[in-house]
Scaffold this motif. Structure first.
Motif, short mmCIF file in Angstrom:
data_model
loop_
_atom_site.label_atom_id
_atom_site.label_comp_id
_atom_site.label_asym_id
_atom_site.label_seq_id
_atom_site.Cartn_x
_atom_site.Cartn_y
_atom_site.Cartn_z
N ASN A 1 -4.50 -0.09 -1.91
CA ASN A 1 -4.42 1.05 -1.01
C ASN A 1 -3.02 1.35 -0.53
OD1 ASN A 1 -4.36 -1.26 0.49
ND2 ASN A 1 -5.50 -0.43 2.22
N ALA A 2 -2.03 0.71 -1.16
CA ALA A 2 -0.63 1.09 -0.95
C ALA A 2 -0.20 1.05 0.50
CB ALA A 2 -0.38 2.48 -1.53
N THR A 3 -0.63 0.03 1.22
CA THR A 3 -0.19 0.00 2.62
C THR A 3 1.12 -0.72 2.80
OG1 THR A 3 -1.34 -2.05 3.01
CG2 THR A 3 -2.53 -0.03 3.53
N LYS A 4 1.47 -1.57 1.85
CA LYS A 4 2.60 -2.44 2.12
C LYS A 4 3.76 -2.29 1.15
CE LYS A 4 3.76 -7.28 2.85
NZ LYS A 4 3.28 -8.65 2.76
N TRP A 5 3.44 -2.27 -0.15
CA TRP A 5 4.53 -2.46 -1.10
C TRP A 5 5.26 -1.19 -1.47
CZ3 TRP A 5 0.17 -5.42 -3.50
CH2 TRP A 5 0.18 -6.74 -3.02
N LYS A 6 4.53 -0.10 -1.57
CA LYS A 6 5.16 1.11 -2.10
C LYS A 6 5.22 2.22 -1.06
CE LYS A 6 5.69 -0.37 -6.36
NZ LYS A 6 7.00 -0.60 -6.93
N ASP A 7 4.06 2.68 -0.66
CA ASP A 7 4.02 3.79 0.28
C ASP A 7 3.55 3.30 1.64
OD1 ASP A 7 4.53 5.99 -1.66
OD2 ASP A 7 2.75 5.10 -2.58
N LYS A 8 3.85 4.08 2.64
CA LYS A 8 3.38 3.70 3.97
C LYS A 8 1.87 3.85 4.04
CE LYS A 8 7.55 4.35 6.53
NZ LYS A 8 8.25 5.02 7.62
N GLY A 9 1.28 3.22 5.02
CA GLY A 9 -0.17 3.20 5.16
C GLY A 9 -0.79 4.55 4.88
N THR A 10 -1.63 4.58 3.89
CA THR A 10 -2.14 5.87 3.48
C THR A 10 -3.64 5.98 3.58
OG1 THR A 10 -2.32 5.07 1.24
CG2 THR A 10 -0.28 6.21 1.83
N ARG A 11 -4.31 4.89 3.37
CA ARG A 11 -5.76 4.96 3.24
C ARG A 11 -6.33 3.56 3.50
NH1 ARG A 11 -6.31 7.30 -2.23
NH2 ARG A 11 -8.48 6.69 -2.02
N PRO A 12 -7.56 3.48 3.98
CA PRO A 12 -8.11 2.15 4.29
C PRO A 12 -8.53 1.37 3.05
CG PRO A 12 -9.70 3.86 4.84
CD PRO A 12 -8.43 4.56 4.46
N LEU A 13 -8.89 2.08 1.99
CA LEU A 13 -9.43 1.39 0.81
C LEU A 13 -8.77 1.92 -0.46
CD1 LEU A 13 -13.22 1.45 1.73
CD2 LEU A 13 -11.73 -0.57 1.68
N PRO A 14 -8.76 1.09 -1.50
CA PRO A 14 -8.25 1.59 -2.80
C PRO A 14 -9.17 2.70 -3.32
CG PRO A 14 -8.44 -0.81 -2.79
CD PRO A 14 -9.15 -0.31 -1.57
N PRO A 15 -8.64 3.60 -4.13
CA PRO A 15 -9.45 4.74 -4.57
C PRO A 15 -10.45 4.40 -5.67
CG PRO A 15 -7.26 4.88 -5.51
CD PRO A 15 -7.25 3.71 -4.57
N LEU A 16 -10.11 3.48 -6.54
CA LEU A 16 -11.00 3.20 -7.68
C LEU A 16 -12.04 2.14 -7.31
CD1 LEU A 16 -8.83 4.82 -9.18
CD2 LEU A 16 -9.13 3.29 -11.11
N SER A 17 -13.27 2.40 -7.69
CA SER A 17 -14.34 1.44 -7.41
C SER A 17 -14.29 0.33 -8.46
CB SER A 17 -15.70 2.14 -7.48
OG SER A 17 -15.94 2.54 -8.81
N LEU A 18 -14.99 -0.76 -8.17
CA LEU A 18 -15.05 -1.86 -9.14
C LEU A 18 -15.72 -1.39 -10.44
CD1 LEU A 18 -16.00 -4.93 -6.90
CD2 LEU A 18 -13.79 -4.43 -7.95
N ALA A 19 -16.69 -0.49 -10.31
CA ALA A 19 -17.37 0.02 -11.51
C ALA A 19 -16.38 0.82 -12.36
CB ALA A 19 -18.55 0.89 -11.10
N GLU A 20 -15.54 1.59 -11.71
CA GLU A 20 -14.55 2.37 -12.48
C GLU A 20 -13.53 1.46 -13.15
OE1 GLU A 20 -14.36 6.64 -10.13
OE2 GLU A 20 -13.53 4.87 -9.14
#
Lengths: 164, 277
Positions: free
Chosen positions: B209-228
């Motif tokens: 969810n790109a909170t730390k390494w690349k972009d500033k806090g953007t979203r609570p969860l990653p966009p892709l599901s485990l099924a995807e």
């Protein structure tokens, strides 16, 4: 003494102690750490004409050690005990903590252990750690996180208890 | 105190005062180095002798077929394939080709960018191909990291997060799916799929969810599901040798980092932090 040997000895004398400490964290006991350090120094000496021309011989020596360790563990992992208590560096104070810490590290796969040592002992960035190990930064991040979780689980509350 | 900080301090406390007999180690290292050098020279001699023997045998065999003495040979009809050309229609997977394959399988409602990637080659064959990119959907940006390598990494949920599952698929592949929360107390969350196929190929795809390494806090969860993620890593399209047209056409997507050669040190480790090529 030849110029090469003189230069190498000077480099090894300046760098050897740090290499040994890294070897200790990687290998987990003094004898294995001495073997790893000696093998690393041997490889550096055999390639000294190239090492001395390197932009950063210190970085080169670190890379040689880490890759030698990972390759060596792959060859001998079937013979390795899955868990053991390492010999201690110092016997004064903190011994329980060190035993616990080293035992937790011994539960990690070779590459994960190397990642922990590079990231948290030598303070390398994810990118530098990836370059040293020859893997992707994404793999370093993932394995680093998994390794930390594992170490934390192995240590439980020991770390806080022992450091408080 | 954060766990990472505590760990850092304890690692230092564990070895920083370690004493060592450096003179003995240096003397042993020099002796071992001389052995390595002797072995290398011997290997080179044996290789050279073998090459001469092969060339001599080939020349003798060709001479027996060449008819009258003095006949001149033309150039060989076939040339040895380069490592990147495994057949006329296949080429070794490149980071750009891996990206193209991934882009074709991502959900269409996102935009991608910030492409980076690279690969390494082992002395024994192909190594790891990896790419990293941003994936932005209506909820914000995220990071995706893909790695493909011919190494059957042992997968295990032991000691991992409770949201970890390891299954063996009907075709014999092992699949690990995991959701993680960063142990350092940040809001970083990942969803990961790691597959080891029966042929030994390892494919991993990580969405965070790109909170730390690349972009500033953007979203609570990653966009892709485990099924995807699972659908992508189990795709049979992942191969180390892919259609040459795919490699050629994807070349312009981005410039990968220089290929690293991974060999038994010190034959040639490279690193941007200063090791030699």
């Amino acid at each position: 003494m030849s110029v090469d040997l003189e230069e190498f000895t000077e480099f090894a004398a300046a760098r050897g102690a740090q290499l040994f400490k890294m070897a200790y964290l990687l290998a987990g006991d003094r004898h294995a750490a001495e073997d790893l350090t000696q093998t690393t120094l041997g490889k550096l000496y055999a390639a000294w004409s190239r090492v001395r021309r390197a932009d950063n011989p210190v970085a080169y020596s670190r890379t040689v050690m880490v890759r030698t360790y990972v390759a060596g563990r792959k060859k001998t992992r079937l013979e390795q005990p899955t868990s053991y208590l390492p010999e201690l560096v110092n016997t004064d104070g903190d011994t329980s903590l060190r035993v616990t810490l080293f035992a937790a590290l011994s539960e990690l796969a070779a590459r994960d252990r190397a990642i922990v040592v590079l990231r948290y002992w030598e303070d390398h960035s994810v990118e530098d750690t990836a370059a040293i190990l020859g893997i992707s930064p994404g793999t370093v991040r993932t394995r680093s996180m998994r390794a930390l979780t594992r170490v934390r689980k192995e240590l439980g509350s020991d770390l806080s208890d022992l450091t408080s | 105190m954060e766990f990472e900080t505590e760990l850092r301090e304890r690692l230092h406390a564990g070895v920083d005062r370690a004493a060592v007999d450096l003179d003995a180690l240096i003397a042993g290292g020099v002796a071992q180095g001389k052995q390595f050098a002797r072995r290398r020279r011997l290997t080179q001699l044996v290789a050279a002798a073998a090459t001469i023997a092969v060339i001599g045998s080939a020349a003798a065999y060709a001479g027996s077929l060449s008819g009258p003495a003095g006949h001149q040979f033309g150039p060989a009809a076939q040339t040895t394939a380069t490592p990147s050309e495994t057949s006329p229609t296949l080429k070794t997977l490149t980071p750009q080709a891996a990206l193209q394959l991934l882009l074709e399988q991502l959900p269409p409602d996102g935009k991608t960018g910030k492409y980076t990637g690279g690969s390494n080659v082992k002395t024994t064959g192909p190594g790891e191909v990896w790419i990293s990119l941003s994936y932005t959907d209506p909820q914000g940006p995220s990071n995706l990291t893909l790695a493909v390598m011919p190494e059957p990494i042992p997968l295990s949920c032991a000691g991992q997060s409770p949201q970890c599952s390891l299954t063996t698929l009907p075709n014999g592949s092992k699949l690990l799916l995991e959701e993680t929360v960063s142990p350092d107390g940040s809001d970083l969350r990942t969803r990961q799929a790691h597959l080891v196929r029966k042929d030994g190929l390892y494919i991993s795809l990580i969405s965070d969810n790109a909170t730390k390494w690349k972009d500033k806090g953007t979203r609570p969860l990653p966009p892709l599901s485990l099924a995807e993620l699972r659908a992508i890593v189990t795709s049979p399209r992942w191969r180390l040798s892919v259609d040459a047209a795919l490699v050629d056409e994807s070349n312009s997507l981005f410039v990968p980092r220089p290929t690293q050669t991974i060999s038994d040190p010190p034959a040639g480790p490279t690193s941007p932090s200063g090791s030699p090529s």
